[in-house]
Scaffold this motif. Structure first.
Motif, PDB file in Angstrom:
ATOM      1  N   PRO A  84       0.828  -1.218   0.000  1.00  0.00           N
ATOM      2  CA  PRO A  84       0.000   0.000   0.000  1.00  0.00           C
ATOM      3  C   PRO A  84       0.855   1.259   0.000  1.00  0.00           C
ATOM      4  O   PRO A  84       1.977   1.270   0.512  1.00  0.00           O
ATOM      5  CB  PRO A  84      -0.811  -0.127   1.299  1.00  0.00           C
ATOM      6  CG  PRO A  84       0.021  -0.998   2.178  1.00  0.00           C
ATOM      7  CD  PRO A  84       0.722  -1.953   1.261  1.00  0.00           C
ATOM      8  N   ARG A  86       0.074   4.000   1.547  1.00  0.00           N
ATOM      9  CA  ARG A  86       0.070   4.556   2.895  1.00  0.00           C
ATOM     10  C   ARG A  86       0.432   3.472   3.894  1.00  0.00           C
ATOM     11  O   ARG A  86       0.244   2.289   3.641  1.00  0.00           O
ATOM     12  CB  ARG A  86      -1.307   5.118   3.228  1.00  0.00           C
ATOM     13  CG  ARG A  86      -1.679   6.339   2.429  1.00  0.00           C
ATOM     14  CD  ARG A  86      -3.061   6.833   2.836  1.00  0.00           C
ATOM     15  NE  ARG A  86      -4.092   5.860   2.454  1.00  0.00           N
ATOM     16  CZ  ARG A  86      -5.334   5.867   2.945  1.00  0.00           C
ATOM     17  NH1 ARG A  86      -5.669   6.752   3.864  1.00  0.00           N
ATOM     18  NH2 ARG A  86      -6.217   4.987   2.540  1.00  0.00           N
ATOM     19  N   PRO A  88      -0.038   1.064   7.020  1.00  0.00           N
ATOM     20  CA  PRO A  88      -1.255   0.424   7.524  1.00  0.00           C
ATOM     21  C   PRO A  88      -1.829   1.088   8.759  1.00  0.00           C
ATOM     22  O   PRO A  88      -3.030   1.123   8.946  1.00  0.00           O
ATOM     23  CB  PRO A  88      -0.788  -1.003   7.845  1.00  0.00           C
ATOM     24  CG  PRO A  88       0.431  -1.212   7.027  1.00  0.00           C
ATOM     25  CD  PRO A  88       1.064   0.126   6.884  1.00  0.00           C
ATOM     26  N   GLU A  89      -0.968   1.657   9.616  1.00  0.00           N
ATOM     27  CA  GLU A  89      -1.478   2.226  10.860  1.00  0.00           C
ATOM     28  C   GLU A  89      -2.308   3.493  10.619  1.00  0.00           C
ATOM     29  O   GLU A  89      -2.957   3.989  11.538  1.00  0.00           O
ATOM     30  CB  GLU A  89      -0.339   2.535  11.845  1.00  0.00           C
ATOM     31  CG  GLU A  89       0.785   3.375  11.277  1.00  0.00           C
ATOM     32  CD  GLU A  89       1.919   2.507  10.771  1.00  0.00           C
ATOM     33  OE1 GLU A  89       1.622   1.404  10.284  1.00  0.00           O
ATOM     34  OE2 GLU A  89       3.093   2.914  10.885  1.00  0.00           O
ATOM     35  N   LEU A  91      -4.894   3.533   8.835  1.00  0.00           N
ATOM     36  CA  LEU A  91      -6.265   3.090   8.624  1.00  0.00           C
ATOM     37  C   LEU A  91      -7.104   3.543   9.817  1.00  0.00           C
ATOM     38  O   LEU A  91      -6.897   3.103  10.942  1.00  0.00           O
ATOM     39  CB  LEU A  91      -6.313   1.568   8.494  1.00  0.00           C
ATOM     40  CG  LEU A  91      -7.580   0.940   7.920  1.00  0.00           C
ATOM     41  CD1 LEU A  91      -7.857   1.485   6.526  1.00  0.00           C
ATOM     42  CD2 LEU A  91      -7.442  -0.558   7.867  1.00  0.00           C
ATOM     43  N   SER A  96      -3.536  -0.272  15.056  1.00  0.00           N
ATOM     44  CA  SER A  96      -2.333  -0.135  14.245  1.00  0.00           C
ATOM     45  C   SER A  96      -1.428  -1.339  14.437  1.00  0.00           C
ATOM     46  O   SER A  96      -1.440  -1.981  15.480  1.00  0.00           O
ATOM     47  CB  SER A  96      -1.584   1.147  14.633  1.00  0.00           C
ATOM     48  OG  SER A  96      -1.124   1.050  15.970  1.00  0.00           O
ATOM     49  N   ASN A 101      -5.050  -5.640   9.283  1.00  0.00           N
ATOM     50  CA  ASN A 101      -5.305  -4.265   8.860  1.00  0.00           C
ATOM     51  C   ASN A 101      -4.377  -3.839   7.734  1.00  0.00           C
ATOM     52  O   ASN A 101      -4.756  -3.073   6.851  1.00  0.00           O
ATOM     53  CB  ASN A 101      -5.156  -3.309  10.043  1.00  0.00           C
ATOM     54  CG  ASN A 101      -6.232  -3.528  11.085  1.00  0.00           C
ATOM     55  OD1 ASN A 101      -7.267  -4.125  10.785  1.00  0.00           O
ATOM     56  ND2 ASN A 101      -5.987  -3.071  12.294  1.00  0.00           N
ATOM     57  N   ALA A 102      -3.134  -4.340   7.767  1.00  0.00           N
ATOM     58  CA  ALA A 102      -2.205  -4.033   6.684  1.00  0.00           C
ATOM     59  C   ALA A 102      -2.695  -4.622   5.369  1.00  0.00           C
ATOM     60  O   ALA A 102      -2.605  -3.986   4.306  1.00  0.00           O
ATOM     61  CB  ALA A 102      -0.823  -4.585   7.029  1.00  0.00           C
ATOM     62  N   GLN A 105      -5.620  -2.533   4.251  1.00  0.00           N
ATOM     63  CA  GLN A 105      -5.156  -1.254   3.701  1.00  0.00           C
ATOM     64  C   GLN A 105      -4.711  -1.427   2.254  1.00  0.00           C
ATOM     65  O   GLN A 105      -4.966  -0.568   1.398  1.00  0.00           O
ATOM     66  CB  GLN A 105      -3.992  -0.711   4.533  1.00  0.00           C
ATOM     67  CG  GLN A 105      -3.442   0.618   4.033  1.00  0.00           C
ATOM     68  CD  GLN A 105      -4.434   1.760   4.213  1.00  0.00           C
ATOM     69  OE1 GLN A 105      -4.735   2.132   5.338  1.00  0.00           O
ATOM     70  NE2 GLN A 105      -4.942   2.287   3.110  1.00  0.00           N
ATOM     71  N   THR A 106      -4.074  -2.558   1.965  1.00  0.00           N
ATOM     72  CA  THR A 106      -3.656  -2.838   0.588  1.00  0.00           C
ATOM     73  C   THR A 106      -4.864  -2.929  -0.332  1.00  0.00           C
ATOM     74  O   THR A 106      -4.867  -2.389  -1.445  1.00  0.00           O
ATOM     75  CB  THR A 106      -2.849  -4.147   0.541  1.00  0.00           C
ATOM     76  OG1 THR A 106      -1.795  -4.097   1.501  1.00  0.00           O
ATOM     77  CG2 THR A 106      -2.252  -4.371  -0.836  1.00  0.00           C
ATOM     78  N   ILE A 108      -7.764  -1.528   0.115  1.00  0.00           N
ATOM     79  CA  ILE A 108      -8.345  -0.189  -0.031  1.00  0.00           C
ATOM     80  C   ILE A 108      -7.563   0.629  -1.064  1.00  0.00           C
ATOM     81  O   ILE A 108      -8.149   1.302  -1.925  1.00  0.00           O
ATOM     82  CB  ILE A 108      -8.360   0.530   1.333  1.00  0.00           C
ATOM     83  CG1 ILE A 108      -9.382  -0.130   2.257  1.00  0.00           C
ATOM     84  CG2 ILE A 108      -8.674   2.015   1.173  1.00  0.00           C
ATOM     85  CD1 ILE A 108      -9.349   0.393   3.677  1.00  0.00           C
ATOM     86  N   ASP A 109      -6.237   0.555  -1.008  1.00  0.00           N
ATOM     87  CA  ASP A 109      -5.413   1.302  -1.967  1.00  0.00           C
ATOM     88  C   ASP A 109      -5.664   0.831  -3.393  1.00  0.00           C
ATOM     89  O   ASP A 109      -5.721   1.649  -4.329  1.00  0.00           O
ATOM     90  CB  ASP A 109      -3.934   1.132  -1.623  1.00  0.00           C
ATOM     91  CG  ASP A 109      -3.493   2.072  -0.519  1.00  0.00           C
ATOM     92  OD1 ASP A 109      -4.383   2.621   0.171  1.00  0.00           O
ATOM     93  OD2 ASP A 109      -2.276   2.274  -0.336  1.00  0.00           O
TER      94      ASP A 109
END
Length: 439
Positions: A84, A86, A88-89, A91, A96, A101-102, A105-106, A108-109
């Motif tokens: 990603p 950004r 991950p933390e 998000l 975090s 969550n990491a 986040q990927t 979402i990106d």
């Protein structure tokens, strides 16, 4: 329209070849999923083997390009590993530093970067699918090895026929009926007299002959075990038929799955000498908290795990199961001679098992890959019986729709050498039946 499929680590640990299962769509693996898989590569379990397999597959695929920008697959899609933009933390609202969550986040990106095509997050983690949906990402489970209709209950099929045909069935032992194309091979059939509903006959559909054939289990039963309902009578008929090489017995606790299989196996092995050996096995899967390492040699360590098998054998060799006066511990001689073997599934890989009667108990705790490994061990003349209850799964990596027992029942349901029985009525005791229904 092409889609982006973002795969969670658990999908690859369940099926390493999942990267090739998405046709001409683009498959994306978050770098954090690779890190999570790397933690399991030293395990000696199936999860460890799968972790090593996906690493080898990715290493082979990257020979055709770079996984950073995407490698073209034979299916027409691409495979790439994504990081990603950004951290991950960042998000919002979620913990975090979490690997999940990491990975989210990927996804979402990728969704934000590719607005021209749908992005779908694939995970076998129910909670993660819920969190993804809350963040606006379509989420699905991995369906490739799941049974779409997990009930697959091949119950007794009722066919109404004239009374004269029921009488002819009793006299000839077989009957030709119309519309047999709808019947699955080796399915149980109840012929009912159209004029007198209580006038019935129980048979089995023989796909090779295209006829309903009579069951061959007498009233005296097998090894002193008499069928107490029509499903048990049908199960015993299949268990004694050497032309049916694979049988799946499904039922709740107390329906007689293991007892019927052992009774038929003992008769065909020790009395009829149709098989050289009876091999009974079950996965090592604890109920509740594991006790840890057990003392003693291999046999002493395995004894607590195999005790349910010994309980059934003792019952068959006692007054409760066979002829009165027989020694309840008589099966020990057969164990010592090697005619009966009771062992875990741990050491079955690489073996070849010809001319044996193989029973795999508690098969609902096996993955489809493990069941495939077991069935492919069967040599010429071997018969295998898988028993289990899909409602009592202790393996955290399979569920009601993805366990090996139901997958085998579904894939083999149209094969002439396979049979499937669902035992519905508990016969262990009135208390056990009430507990199975009420609890």
């Amino acid at each position: 329209m092409k889609k982006n499929y973002v795969l969670d680590a658990n999908v690859l640990l369940h099926d390493p070849h999942a990267i090739f299962r998405f046709e001409d769509n683009d498959v994306i693996i978050p770098i954090y999923a690779i890190e999570e898989i790397d933690q399991f590569k030293r395990e000696g379990s199936e999860r460890g083997r799968n972790a090593r397999t996906i690493a080898r597959l990715l290493d082979e695929v990257r020979g055709a390009g770079t996984l950073a920008t995407g490698v073209l697959l034979e299916s027409g899609g691409t495979l790439r590993i994504a990081i990603p933009e950004r951290r991950p933390e960042l998000l919002v609202g979620l913990e975090s530093g979490s690997q999940d969550n990491a990975i989210l986040q990927t996804a979402i990106d990728i969704r934000d970067r590719h607005k021209d095509r749908p992005t779908i997050f694939v995970t076998m983690d129910t909670n993660l699918r819920i969190r993804a949906d809350a963040l606006g990402i379509p989420a699905e489970t991995y369906e490739n090895q799941r049974v779409h209709d997990p009930a697959i209950e091949q119950s007794v099929v009722e066919i109404e026929v004239p009374g004269a045909e029921v009488d002819a069935f009793f006299q000839n032992g077989s009957l030709s009926v119309a519309n047999v194309a709808d019947l699955l091979p080796n399915s149980a059939v109840l012929l009912r007299d159209a004029g007198a509903p209580s006038h019935t006959a129980l048979g089995r559909f023989d796909a090779a002959r295209g006829q309903i054939v009579a069951l061959r289990v007498g009233r005296e039963g097998v090894m002193g075990v008499r069928p107490r309902n029509k499903e048990q009578a049908f199960a015993l008929d299949l268990l004694l038929d050497d032309s049916v090489r694979l049988i799946t017995l499904i039922g709740k606790a107390g329906t007689g799955k293991t007892l019927l299989a052992l009774a038929a196996a003992l008769k065909r092995t020790t009395e009829d000498n149709a098989y050289s050996r009876l091999l009974v096995s079950r996965p090592i899967m604890p109920l509740g908290r594991d006790l840890g390492f057990l003392p003693g040699d291999v046999d002493e360590k395995l004894n607590p795990w195999m005790q349910p098998i010994f309980d059934n054998l003792e019952f068959l060799f006692s007054n409760g199961g066979t002829r009165p006066g027989r020694d309840a511990r008589g099966f020990v001689e057969l164990l010592e001679s090697g005619q009966i073997q009771v062992e875990p599934l741990t050491y079955i890989r690489g073996r070849s098992l010809p001319h044996q009667y193989l029973i795999v108990d508690e098969a609902q705790n096996l993955t489809p890959h493990e069941v495939k490994t077991i069935i492919t061990r069967c040599g010429e003349g071997t018969k295998i019986v898988l028993t289990g209850d899909p409602q009592q799964i202790d393996n955290p990596y399979v569920d009601h729709a993805s366990n090996g027992l139901l997958v085998v029942a579904e894939r083999f349901r149209r094969e002439r050498i396979a049979g499937h029985v669902v035992l519905a009525k508990g016969e262990r005791s009135e208390l056990a039946e009430l507990a199975a229904n009420l609890l």
